[in-house]
Design an enzyme around this catalytic site. Sequence first.
Site, short mmCIF file in Angstrom:
data_model
loop_
_atom_site.label_atom_id
_atom_site.label_comp_id
_atom_site.label_asym_id
_atom_site.label_seq_id
_atom_site.Cartn_x
_atom_site.Cartn_y
_atom_site.Cartn_z
N TYR A 122 -44.50 35.43 37.50
CA TYR A 122 -43.33 35.46 36.42
C TYR A 122 -42.37 34.27 36.63
CZ TYR A 122 -45.39 39.80 34.85
OH TYR A 122 -46.26 40.69 34.32
N PHE A 405 -41.25 50.26 37.96
CA PHE A 405 -41.25 50.73 36.79
C PHE A 405 -42.32 49.87 36.17
CE2 PHE A 405 -37.57 47.90 37.07
CZ PHE A 405 -37.98 46.96 36.17
#
Length: 405
Positions: A122, A405
């Site tokens: 990322y 999450f």
Amino acid sequence: MDLTVRPIEESEFDTFHAKMARGFGGDPDPKDDPSFFREIIEFDRTVAAFDGDEMVGTGGAFSFDLTVPGGVLAMAGTTIISVQPTHRRRGVLRAMMKAHLEEVRRRGEPLAGLWASESSIYGRFGYGQATDLHQVKLDAGTIEFSGDAPAGAVRLVEPDEARASMKTVYERIRPTRPGMLSRSEAWWTGRMMYDPEHRRRGRYAKRFAVYTGPAGVEGYAVYRQKDKWDDFPEGEIRVSELMAATPDAHEALWRYLTRIDLFPRVEYWNLPVDDELPWRVVEARRVRRQVWDALWIRLVDIPRALQGRSYRAEGRLVLGVRDPFMPDNDGRYLLEAGPGGVTCARTSDDADLELDVSALGALYLGGRSISTLARAGWVRGDAVTLATAGALFAWDPQPWCPEIF
Ligand SMILES: CC(C)(COP(=O)(O)OP(=O)(O)OC[C@H]1O[C@@H](n2cnc3c(N)ncnc32)[C@H](O)[C@@H]1OP(=O)(O)O)[C@@H](O)C(=O)NCCC(=O)NCCS
């Protein structure tokens, strides 16, 4: 490949759910109740990639409030990212990230954040490693506390009572610790309290230990136990979450967890890096710690993100930011923190500090040493500028994100 990216309709949920599970190499568990996932998923924030009619990629966002140093800002929680193995390394993720970050910008959220399955993915999309965690393993027999036991009591309570106490404690701590996230009722139900047998992996049901001091409930620990016998009892305790709003709650809960007969192996996957546990015990080395990266942060609206946090020092800094993935963020930004508050706006002044947006994400929550990043070539500036920037961005306590999450 005939690639399109769009949010899914509710009628496409089952396919989306199955594709996501397969993207991670598994299948949806038939024993799982998909309604929990359906309830927390935000359909209008999903990004699904299609090759013609075939769904080949999944992604989405949870709308969180993130605690930042001295404040709270909206953060898109980038999540459920997967590409089918048949379609990898052909730009599907790149297309989904474009759609996702454009949607974040349209909504006016200054930040996006995520937990990464692999730390190689990322950075190129502008995310930086903003928080770490300590995975700890304790051999309870070697843990001796140096102080006195607190006066309050630890009680084991049933889930309904636990839920109310946990929410109270969580909301007390959340504003004080950068990196913590808001939790909706659906989140408490579907994530924190959800405990079907097939999710326990050979362990017993979640136990909820609550510490009550003179002023009421001050902390909790959620954990599971697993029996293990060799010649001697070797039982394991796996802590899923420990929250202590006071020093007494912290001491009492760790004393409790390390004094349960037959269960001498105690593990917590996510201790804050600045947690006081090693300082409470006679032998700090016995709190064995391993570091992992945790929450990654991406600044989407740079002035609002920088203006939306507090700074411990006063100063003036021109940041020259490069953002290859969202190039219209490229430019120079004047950050001024003074007694009257903080301002941040674009400027034509020369940059004091040059950095990529991913480095800014790493620094943003106050958990990184700027001189470390400078030595590694992530940040460029002279010694005076680095000292100013270091004083501005540093924060105490260290950032910590309690959940994946
Ligand atoms: C990670 C994943 C989503 C990448 O999807 P993809 O469609 O192959 O990615 P893209 O083709 O769009 O690649 C974009 C860039 O990321 C790089 N990249 C992608 N996956 C990578 C990985 N696992 N490690 C390192 N680099 C990776 C590509 O090389 C490419 O680099 P470039 O832009 O410099 O050329 C996919 O491999 C996957 O589904 N993995 C399993 C599930 C998973 O781990 N999901 C992430 C959850 S956080």
